[in-house]
Design an enzyme around this catalytic site. Sequence first.
Site, PDB file in Angstrom:
ATOM      1  N   PHE A  79       0.987  -1.312  -0.033  1.00  6.40           N
ATOM      2  CA  PHE A  79      -0.053  -0.060   0.023  1.00  6.40           C
ATOM      3  C   PHE A  79       0.892   1.358   0.038  1.00  6.40           C
ATOM      4  O   PHE A  79       1.648   1.419   1.019  1.00  6.40           O
ATOM      5  CB  PHE A  79      -0.923  -0.044   1.314  1.00  6.40           C
ATOM      6  CG  PHE A  79      -1.767   0.937   1.502  1.00  6.40           C
ATOM      7  CD1 PHE A  79      -3.115   1.070   0.815  1.00  6.40           C
ATOM      8  CD2 PHE A  79      -1.606   1.954   2.600  1.00  6.40           C
ATOM      9  CE1 PHE A  79      -3.935   2.236   1.046  1.00  6.40           C
ATOM     10  CE2 PHE A  79      -2.657   3.109   2.793  1.00  6.40           C
ATOM     11  CZ  PHE A  79      -3.707   2.891   2.062  1.00  6.40           C
ATOM     12  N   PRO A 122       8.150  10.782   1.174  1.00  7.63           N
ATOM     13  CA  PRO A 122       9.138  11.648   2.287  1.00  7.63           C
ATOM     14  C   PRO A 122       8.333  12.867   3.031  1.00  7.63           C
ATOM     15  O   PRO A 122       8.589  13.220   4.302  1.00  7.63           O
ATOM     16  CB  PRO A 122      10.187  11.939   1.320  1.00  7.63           C
ATOM     17  CG  PRO A 122       9.954  10.814   0.060  1.00  7.63           C
ATOM     18  CD  PRO A 122       8.492  10.919   0.181  1.00  7.63           C
ATOM     19  N   SER A 156       1.859  11.859   8.305  1.00  6.50           N
ATOM     20  CA  SER A 156       0.495  12.046   8.648  1.00  6.50           C
ATOM     21  C   SER A 156      -0.469  12.701   7.839  1.00  6.50           C
ATOM     22  O   SER A 156      -1.586  12.569   7.868  1.00  6.50           O
ATOM     23  CB  SER A 156       0.671  12.692  10.232  1.00  6.50           C
ATOM     24  OG  SER A 156       1.078  12.087  11.222  1.00  6.50           O
ATOM     25  N   GLU A 216      -0.122   2.906  10.322  1.00  5.70           N
ATOM     26  CA  GLU A 216      -1.615   3.187   9.990  1.00  5.70           C
ATOM     27  C   GLU A 216      -2.247   4.276  10.603  1.00  5.70           C
ATOM     28  O   GLU A 216      -3.322   4.141  11.276  1.00  5.70           O
ATOM     29  CB  GLU A 216      -2.311   1.882  10.142  1.00  5.70           C
ATOM     30  CG  GLU A 216      -1.606   0.693   9.339  1.00  5.70           C
ATOM     31  CD  GLU A 216      -2.466  -0.390   8.869  1.00  5.70           C
ATOM     32  OE1 GLU A 216      -3.490  -0.242   8.888  1.00  5.70           O
ATOM     33  OE2 GLU A 216      -1.864  -1.561   8.553  1.00  5.70           O
ATOM     34  N   THR A 224      -0.729   7.484  13.599  1.00  6.39           N
ATOM     35  CA  THR A 224       0.183   7.737  15.058  1.00  6.39           C
ATOM     36  C   THR A 224      -1.220   7.844  15.860  1.00  6.39           C
ATOM     37  O   THR A 224      -2.195   8.036  15.571  1.00  6.39           O
ATOM     38  CB  THR A 224       0.998   8.865  14.966  1.00  6.39           C
ATOM     39  OG1 THR A 224       0.342  10.139  14.688  1.00  6.39           O
ATOM     40  CG2 THR A 224       2.170   8.815  13.919  1.00  6.39           C
TER      41      THR A 224
HETATM   42  N1  COS Z   1     -13.960   6.906   5.354  1.00  7.15           N
HETATM   43  C1  COS Z   1     -14.223   7.634   4.260  1.00  7.15           C
HETATM   44  N2  COS Z   1     -14.016   9.003   3.853  1.00  7.15           N
HETATM   45  C2  COS Z   1     -13.320   9.678   4.486  1.00  7.15           C
HETATM   46  C3  COS Z   1     -12.661   8.778   5.916  1.00  7.15           C
HETATM   47  C4  COS Z   1     -12.989   7.650   6.126  1.00  7.15           C
HETATM   48  N3  COS Z   1     -12.703   7.143   7.083  1.00  7.15           N
HETATM   49  N4  COS Z   1     -12.021  10.049   6.237  1.00  7.15           N
HETATM   50  C5  COS Z   1     -11.865  10.947   5.633  1.00  7.15           C
HETATM   51  N5  COS Z   1     -12.854  10.873   4.407  1.00  7.15           N
HETATM   52  C6  COS Z   1     -13.104  11.849   3.472  1.00  7.15           C
HETATM   53  C7  COS Z   1     -13.846  12.998   3.994  1.00  7.15           C
HETATM   54  O1  COS Z   1     -15.019  13.046   4.163  1.00  7.15           O
HETATM   55  C8  COS Z   1     -13.296  14.056   2.820  1.00  7.15           C
HETATM   56  O2  COS Z   1     -14.284  13.776   1.973  1.00  7.15           O
HETATM   57  P1  COS Z   1     -15.160  15.370   1.508  1.00  7.15           P
HETATM   58  O3  COS Z   1     -14.167  16.322   0.929  1.00  7.15           O
HETATM   59  O4  COS Z   1     -15.930  14.670   0.229  1.00  7.15           O
HETATM   60  O5  COS Z   1     -15.918  15.778   2.656  1.00  7.15           O
HETATM   61  C9  COS Z   1     -12.054  13.676   2.407  1.00  7.15           C
HETATM   62  O6  COS Z   1     -12.022  12.162   2.869  1.00  7.15           O
HETATM   63  C10 COS Z   1     -10.830  14.367   3.303  1.00  7.15           C
HETATM   64  O7  COS Z   1     -10.848  14.170   4.344  1.00  7.15           O
HETATM   65  P2  COS Z   1     -10.335  15.137   5.452  1.00  7.15           P
HETATM   66  O8  COS Z   1     -10.754  16.459   5.292  1.00  7.15           O
HETATM   67  O9  COS Z   1     -10.551  14.659   6.897  1.00  7.15           O
HETATM   68  O10 COS Z   1      -8.762  15.014   5.313  1.00  7.15           O
HETATM   69  P3  COS Z   1      -7.540  15.800   6.047  1.00  7.15           P
HETATM   70  O11 COS Z   1      -6.525  15.841   4.838  1.00  7.15           O
HETATM   71  O12 COS Z   1      -7.993  16.987   7.012  1.00  7.15           O
HETATM   72  O13 COS Z   1      -7.422  14.621   7.169  1.00  7.15           O
HETATM   73  C11 COS Z   1      -6.419  12.676   7.975  1.00  7.15           C
HETATM   74  C12 COS Z   1      -7.122  13.336   6.848  1.00  7.15           C
HETATM   75  C13 COS Z   1      -5.526  13.250   8.903  1.00  7.15           C
HETATM   76  C14 COS Z   1      -7.506  11.765   9.140  1.00  7.15           C
HETATM   77  C15 COS Z   1      -5.606  11.447   7.207  1.00  7.15           C
HETATM   78  O14 COS Z   1      -4.750  12.359   6.309  1.00  7.15           O
HETATM   79  C16 COS Z   1      -4.720  10.593   7.858  1.00  7.15           C
HETATM   80  O15 COS Z   1      -5.474   9.441   8.129  1.00  7.15           O
HETATM   81  N6  COS Z   1      -3.523  10.797   8.076  1.00  7.15           N
HETATM   82  C17 COS Z   1      -2.772   9.618   8.783  1.00  7.15           C
HETATM   83  C18 COS Z   1      -2.200   8.656   7.320  1.00  7.15           C
HETATM   84  C19 COS Z   1      -1.784   7.482   7.884  1.00  7.15           C
HETATM   85  O16 COS Z   1      -2.389   6.745   8.506  1.00  7.15           O
HETATM   86  N7  COS Z   1      -0.729   7.057   7.417  1.00  7.15           N
HETATM   87  C20 COS Z   1      -0.286   5.784   7.515  1.00  7.15           C
HETATM   88  C21 COS Z   1       0.434   5.071   6.595  1.00  7.15           C
HETATM   89  S1  COS Z   1      -0.303   4.229   5.562  1.00  7.15           S
HETATM   90  S2  COS Z   1      -0.164   2.463   6.339  1.00  7.15           S
END
Ligand code: COS
Length: 383
Positions: A122, A127, A131, A364, A366
Amino acid sequence: MIRDQETLDQLVDMIRQFVEGVLIPHENEVAETDEIPQDIIEQMKALGLFGLTIPEKYEGLGLTMEEEVYVAFELGRTSPAFRSLIGTNNGIGSSGLIIDGTEAQKSFFLPRLARGEVISSFCLTEPDAGSDAASLKTSAVKEGDFYILNGTKRFITNAPHAGVFTVMARTNFDIKGAGGISAFIVDSQTPGIFLGKCDKKMGQKGAHTCDVIFENCRIPASALIGGVEGVGFKTAMKVLDKGRLHIAALSVGAATRMLDDSLNYAIERKQFGQPIAEFQLIQAMLADSKAEIYAAKCMVLDAARLRDAGKKVSTEASCAKMFATEMCGRVADRCVQIHGGAGYISEYAIERFYRDVRLFRLYEGTTQIQQMIIARNMIRAAS
Ligand code: COS
């Protein structure tokens, strides 16, 4: 949801026996060689462990979320490296396709993933986009019936072994955040894909991560997951909701193992003329750990059941991931303490687990990202 309790019990028993009889005895070897022996990988394939969550229609076992977390409780009781190898095919490497893929994409890739013939990865993190995943810069520019990928993905689990990548890339540069991102399913042999050196990690030896670099990599337009541009970030978030529940369940398993080892140690180890388990300060650490594992297990099961019932579980998945992984860290720390000086010596599994489980609080999402998601969802619901 448990579809058939007897069948699930048989599967969980079989996995428990495999963990106890095969995986645990090989933990030290894997930690020392940084490799999982090929014959163990073949046994994992034969047991169907690469396809636990892939629908039966595509040759997997099609476990529900509740069934999956029961399996993860067992797999968590051994080195996370073993779970990591099968983890992407059962989670972040296949979920995007299962949730949002076209029928053609599913029927081409999923049976290969279920059989363990192909490993999936995935590719979200970059870089400069960890988050803040929506700020990713990898580009996918449409040229006729193709997209041209350029960019670097970082810390990609199983990338050195992967035959296929789920890649989140920006297709629309006018939209800065999430809406400009699309998801693609990409054959790792496509020209223009290069792998970085394996990362040297604090723990989880035997589980491999590296950079994946795309340089003018030309992929067919049919690689666009679901055939729809601009929804790739949402696909990634849905994948992570499920993945976070899985990591929470693994944390319960790992904490259970560490506590079992520490209880045995405390019963055997004598100081001041009696087993240290008789001392109340040791008992407090055992009891706090037991109660916290139980609490995390209840949370994980509840969230898994809600997901199976078709509920949106973003908040519950983040609550479970945050609580269970932090719990696991506290249990690891107490278990080293119960072992005393021996807990710092690699002869005891706790020294390795202490380092291995540290990753659970990071990947996945922090703990701080989970807190942000939970609070945001609360505020949105209340406004
Ligand atoms: N399921 C479905 N849709 C989702 C969702 C979910 N769980 N979470 C967010 N969305 C949608 C939102 O509804 C939004 O859609 P609309 O613009 O149509 O309303 C869109 O995705 C963007 O969401 P949001 O505005 O919340 O995005 P942000 O950039 O503000 O923040 C976070 C999102 C911080 C939650 C996200 O970037 C994240 O999870 N970061 C951590 C990443 C991670 O876990 N990385 C690990 C490496 S991968 S193993």
